[in-house]
Write a protein that holds these residues in place. Structure first.
Motif, PDB file in Angstrom:
ATOM      1  N   ASP A   1       0.827  -1.199   0.000  1.00 33.63           N
ATOM      2  CA  ASP A   1       0.000   0.000   0.000  1.00 33.63           C
ATOM      3  C   ASP A   1       0.865   1.254   0.000  1.00 33.63           C
ATOM      4  O   ASP A   1       1.899   1.315   0.670  1.00 33.63           O
ATOM      5  CB  ASP A   1      -0.897   0.021   1.238  1.00 33.63           C
ATOM      6  CG  ASP A   1      -2.072  -0.917   1.147  1.00 33.63           C
ATOM      7  OD1 ASP A   1      -2.306  -1.468   0.048  1.00 33.63           O
ATOM      8  OD2 ASP A   1      -2.752  -1.119   2.167  1.00 33.63           O
ATOM      9  N   ARG A   2       0.402   2.238  -0.721  1.00 33.51           N
ATOM     10  CA  ARG A   2       0.935   3.594  -0.607  1.00 33.51           C
ATOM     11  C   ARG A   2      -0.061   4.367   0.232  1.00 33.51           C
ATOM     12  O   ARG A   2      -1.259   4.354  -0.063  1.00 33.51           O
ATOM     13  CB  ARG A   2       1.084   4.266  -1.969  1.00 33.51           C
ATOM     14  CG  ARG A   2       2.428   4.076  -2.641  1.00 33.51           C
ATOM     15  CD  ARG A   2       2.712   2.653  -3.041  1.00 33.51           C
ATOM     16  NE  ARG A   2       3.909   2.534  -3.873  1.00 33.51           N
ATOM     17  CZ  ARG A   2       4.434   1.403  -4.251  1.00 33.51           C
ATOM     18  NH1 ARG A   2       3.887   0.242  -3.876  1.00 33.51           N
ATOM     19  NH2 ARG A   2       5.508   1.378  -5.006  1.00 33.51           N
ATOM     20  N   ILE A   3       0.401   5.015   1.267  1.00 36.51           N
ATOM     21  CA  ILE A   3      -0.493   5.750   2.149  1.00 36.51           C
ATOM     22  C   ILE A   3      -0.110   7.223   2.176  1.00 36.51           C
ATOM     23  O   ILE A   3       1.045   7.583   1.933  1.00 36.51           O
ATOM     24  CB  ILE A   3      -0.469   5.185   3.585  1.00 36.51           C
ATOM     25  CG1 ILE A   3       0.960   5.243   4.167  1.00 36.51           C
ATOM     26  CG2 ILE A   3      -1.002   3.764   3.617  1.00 36.51           C
ATOM     27  CD1 ILE A   3       1.037   4.864   5.637  1.00 36.51           C
ATOM     28  N   TYR A   4      -1.108   8.057   2.467  1.00 39.03           N
ATOM     29  CA  TYR A   4      -0.822   9.479   2.660  1.00 39.03           C
ATOM     30  C   TYR A   4      -0.802   9.755   4.153  1.00 39.03           C
ATOM     31  O   TYR A   4      -1.744   9.397   4.881  1.00 39.03           O
ATOM     32  CB  TYR A   4      -1.856  10.366   1.981  1.00 39.03           C
ATOM     33  CG  TYR A   4      -1.464  11.831   2.031  1.00 39.03           C
ATOM     34  CD1 TYR A   4      -0.467  12.324   1.195  1.00 39.03           C
ATOM     35  CD2 TYR A   4      -2.049  12.689   2.947  1.00 39.03           C
ATOM     36  CE1 TYR A   4      -0.072  13.648   1.258  1.00 39.03           C
ATOM     37  CE2 TYR A   4      -1.669  14.026   3.013  1.00 39.03           C
ATOM     38  CZ  TYR A   4      -0.677  14.500   2.162  1.00 39.03           C
ATOM     39  OH  TYR A   4      -0.282  15.816   2.224  1.00 39.03           O
ATOM     40  N   VAL A   5       0.268  10.386   4.593  1.00 37.24           N
ATOM     41  CA  VAL A   5       0.479  10.663   6.008  1.00 37.24           C
ATOM     42  C   VAL A   5       0.483  12.174   6.209  1.00 37.24           C
ATOM     43  O   VAL A   5       1.313  12.878   5.638  1.00 37.24           O
ATOM     44  CB  VAL A   5       1.810  10.050   6.488  1.00 37.24           C
ATOM     45  CG1 VAL A   5       2.108  10.435   7.925  1.00 37.24           C
ATOM     46  CG2 VAL A   5       1.767   8.532   6.340  1.00 37.24           C
ATOM     47  N   GLU A   6      -0.482  12.662   6.977  1.00 31.96           N
ATOM     48  CA  GLU A   6      -0.575  14.116   7.163  1.00 31.96           C
ATOM     49  C   GLU A   6      -0.001  14.529   8.515  1.00 31.96           C
ATOM     50  O   GLU A   6      -0.015  13.762   9.481  1.00 31.96           O
ATOM     51  CB  GLU A   6      -2.028  14.580   6.989  1.00 31.96           C
ATOM     52  CG  GLU A   6      -3.041  13.932   7.916  1.00 31.96           C
ATOM     53  CD  GLU A   6      -3.255  14.709   9.192  1.00 31.96           C
ATOM     54  OE1 GLU A   6      -2.599  15.735   9.403  1.00 31.96           O
ATOM     55  OE2 GLU A   6      -4.086  14.250   9.995  1.00 31.96           O
ATOM     56  N   LYS A   7       0.499  15.767   8.575  1.00 33.69           N
ATOM     57  CA  LYS A   7       1.169  16.274   9.764  1.00 33.69           C
ATOM     58  C   LYS A   7       0.316  17.254  10.556  1.00 33.69           C
ATOM     59  O   LYS A   7       0.626  17.552  11.706  1.00 33.69           O
ATOM     60  CB  LYS A   7       2.477  16.965   9.355  1.00 33.69           C
ATOM     61  CG  LYS A   7       3.439  16.074   8.585  1.00 33.69           C
ATOM     62  CD  LYS A   7       4.728  16.799   8.264  1.00 33.69           C
ATOM     63  CE  LYS A   7       5.706  15.882   7.517  1.00 33.69           C
ATOM     64  NZ  LYS A   7       7.011  16.527   7.293  1.00 33.69           N
ATOM     65  N   LEU A   8      -0.749  17.766   9.928  1.00 36.89           N
ATOM     66  CA  LEU A   8      -1.511  18.854  10.530  1.00 36.89           C
ATOM     67  C   LEU A   8      -2.165  18.458  11.855  1.00 36.89           C
ATOM     68  O   LEU A   8      -2.328  19.297  12.740  1.00 36.89           O
ATOM     69  CB  LEU A   8      -2.586  19.337   9.549  1.00 36.89           C
ATOM     70  CG  LEU A   8      -2.071  19.855   8.195  1.00 36.89           C
ATOM     71  CD1 LEU A   8      -3.239  20.255   7.306  1.00 36.89           C
ATOM     72  CD2 LEU A   8      -1.115  21.032   8.393  1.00 36.89           C
ATOM     73  N   SER A   9      -2.554  17.190  11.984  1.00 39.27           N
ATOM     74  CA  SER A   9      -3.271  16.759  13.191  1.00 39.27           C
ATOM     75  C   SER A   9      -2.460  16.934  14.465  1.00 39.27           C
ATOM     76  O   SER A   9      -3.031  17.063  15.560  1.00 39.27           O
ATOM     77  CB  SER A   9      -3.676  15.283  13.062  1.00 39.27           C
ATOM     78  OG  SER A   9      -4.651  15.107  12.072  1.00 39.27           O
ATOM     79  N   TYR A  10      -1.132  16.938  14.342  1.00 39.33           N
ATOM     80  CA  TYR A  10      -0.293  16.946  15.533  1.00 39.33           C
ATOM     81  C   TYR A  10       0.443  18.266  15.738  1.00 39.33           C
ATOM     82  O   TYR A  10       1.410  18.325  16.504  1.00 39.33           O
ATOM     83  CB  TYR A  10       0.702  15.783  15.474  1.00 39.33           C
ATOM     84  CG  TYR A  10       0.024  14.436  15.350  1.00 39.33           C
ATOM     85  CD1 TYR A  10      -1.165  14.162  16.015  1.00 39.33           C
ATOM     86  CD2 TYR A  10       0.573  13.434  14.559  1.00 39.33           C
ATOM     87  CE1 TYR A  10      -1.789  12.939  15.899  1.00 39.33           C
ATOM     88  CE2 TYR A  10      -0.041  12.197  14.440  1.00 39.33           C
ATOM     89  CZ  TYR A  10      -1.233  11.958  15.110  1.00 39.33           C
ATOM     90  OH  TYR A  10      -1.849  10.737  14.991  1.00 39.33           O
ATOM     91  N   TYR A  11      -0.011  19.309  15.082  1.00 33.18           N
ATOM     92  CA  TYR A  11       0.571  20.619  15.339  1.00 33.18           C
ATOM     93  C   TYR A  11       0.046  21.169  16.666  1.00 33.18           C
ATOM     94  O   TYR A  11      -1.016  20.772  17.160  1.00 33.18           O
ATOM     95  CB  TYR A  11       0.258  21.584  14.209  1.00 33.18           C
ATOM     96  CG  TYR A  11       1.123  21.395  12.971  1.00 33.18           C
ATOM     97  CD1 TYR A  11       2.337  20.717  13.047  1.00 33.18           C
ATOM     98  CD2 TYR A  11       0.731  21.886  11.742  1.00 33.18           C
ATOM     99  CE1 TYR A  11       3.127  20.534  11.929  1.00 33.18           C
ATOM    100  CE2 TYR A  11       1.515  21.714  10.608  1.00 33.18           C
ATOM    101  CZ  TYR A  11       2.716  21.039  10.714  1.00 33.18           C
ATOM    102  OH  TYR A  11       3.505  20.853   9.609  1.00 33.18           O
ATOM    103  N   GLY A  12       0.780  22.099  17.235  1.00 36.26           N
ATOM    104  CA  GLY A  12       0.365  22.687  18.498  1.00 36.26           C
ATOM    105  C   GLY A  12       0.507  21.698  19.633  1.00 36.26           C
ATOM    106  O   GLY A  12       1.501  20.978  19.748  1.00 36.26           O
ATOM    107  N   ASP A  13      -0.503  21.636  20.475  1.00 32.47           N
ATOM    108  CA  ASP A  13      -0.459  20.767  21.648  1.00 32.47           C
ATOM    109  C   ASP A  13      -1.142  19.429  21.410  1.00 32.47           C
ATOM    110  O   ASP A  13      -1.368  18.661  22.352  1.00 32.47           O
ATOM    111  CB  ASP A  13      -1.140  21.457  22.840  1.00 32.47           C
ATOM    112  CG  ASP A  13      -0.400  22.712  23.280  1.00 32.47           C
ATOM    113  OD1 ASP A  13       0.840  22.727  23.146  1.00 32.47           O
ATOM    114  OD2 ASP A  13      -1.053  23.658  23.739  1.00 32.47           O
ATOM    115  N   SER A  14      -1.506  19.132  20.175  1.00 29.48           N
ATOM    116  CA  SER A  14      -2.232  17.898  19.873  1.00 29.48           C
ATOM    117  C   SER A  14      -1.255  16.764  19.572  1.00 29.48           C
ATOM    118  O   SER A  14      -0.531  16.810  18.581  1.00 29.48           O
ATOM    119  CB  SER A  14      -3.165  18.119  18.680  1.00 29.48           C
ATOM    120  OG  SER A  14      -3.914  16.963  18.397  1.00 29.48           O
TER     121      SER A  14
END
Length: 220
Positions: free
Chosen positions: A40-53
């Motif tokens: 599988d090729r997956i897309y991994v996003e970084k936005l969810s863990y910005y800030g204090d998350s």
């Protein structure tokens, strides 16, 4: 236009997300990957863990293996200095994979929680409560001896309290995953620093027959 497109691509890869290839079968059936087949090729996003998350239980994350996890990793870069420089440059644009031991697992417990295995039904416990894990396959005893279940090596562990700022991660294909359980003897007791996380797997983008969302199902 080419320069602008390259800059936009570099920005997206650095701050928004990038694709990764699943190299093994440790996350099956959620993510597919094995020798001699199309992973599988997956897309991994970084936005969810910005800030204090920070990552939450159930999230499927890509992370850089801590030092003790990297004993089998070999650089994917060329020995030729010029070619290696080109590969490093292209990696900024997502055209070449980063030269690091990127792994993908599911978050089972987070900082401050205590994880162990097993209860009488063979379930993982977090803070003394059994998990509900419908995504798991091949997590069973190999047999029994003296009236007790015999599990694969490393199946029984803990209790381990996850340090603040760390994660306990496991593969969905439990009998075929080198995850936190395999590293309980190291300095971090098998946990992974949150700062090692590259992002959250959110979508399978290839092959066409497996395109779809990657579920983050909280087992707790």
């Amino acid at each position: 236009m080419v320069v602008v497109a390259a800059l936009i691509t570099a920005f997206l890869v650095s701050f928004v997300g990038r694709p990764y290839v699943i190299p093994s079968q440790s996350m099956e059936p959620t993510l597919h990957g094995c020798g001699g087949c199309i992973g599988d090729r997956i897309y991994v996003e970084k936005l969810s863990y910005y800030g204090d998350s920070d990552p939450k239980p159930g999230d499927v994350v890509v992370f850089v293996g801590p030092p003790s996890w990297n004993t089998r990793y070999a650089s994917i870069r060329s020995d030729n200095a010029v070619l290696r420089g080109i590969q490093d440059f292209l990696s900024y644009f997502g055209l070449v994979p980063p030269d690091e031991n990127d792994l993908v697992k599911r978050v089972i417990a987070v900082g401050g929680q205590t994880v162990e295995c097993c209860d009488p039904q063979g379930r993982i416990l977090v803070d003394g409560k059994p998990l509900t894990e419908p995504y798991v396959i091949r997590d069973h005893a190999w047999g029994s001896a003296g009236g007790r279940a015999v599990y694969p090596s490393g199946r029984v562990f803990g209790p381990i309290t996850v340090p603040s700022g760390h994660l306990w991660v496991m593969g969905d294909n439990r009998n075929d995953s080198m995850d936190s359980r395999a590293h309980v003897a190291d300095d971090l007791q098998g946990t992974v620093p949150v700062e090692n996380v590259r992002g959250k797997a959110v979508f399978k983008i290839w092959p066409p027959g497996r395109i779809g969302a990657v579920d983050s199902e909280n087992p707790q």
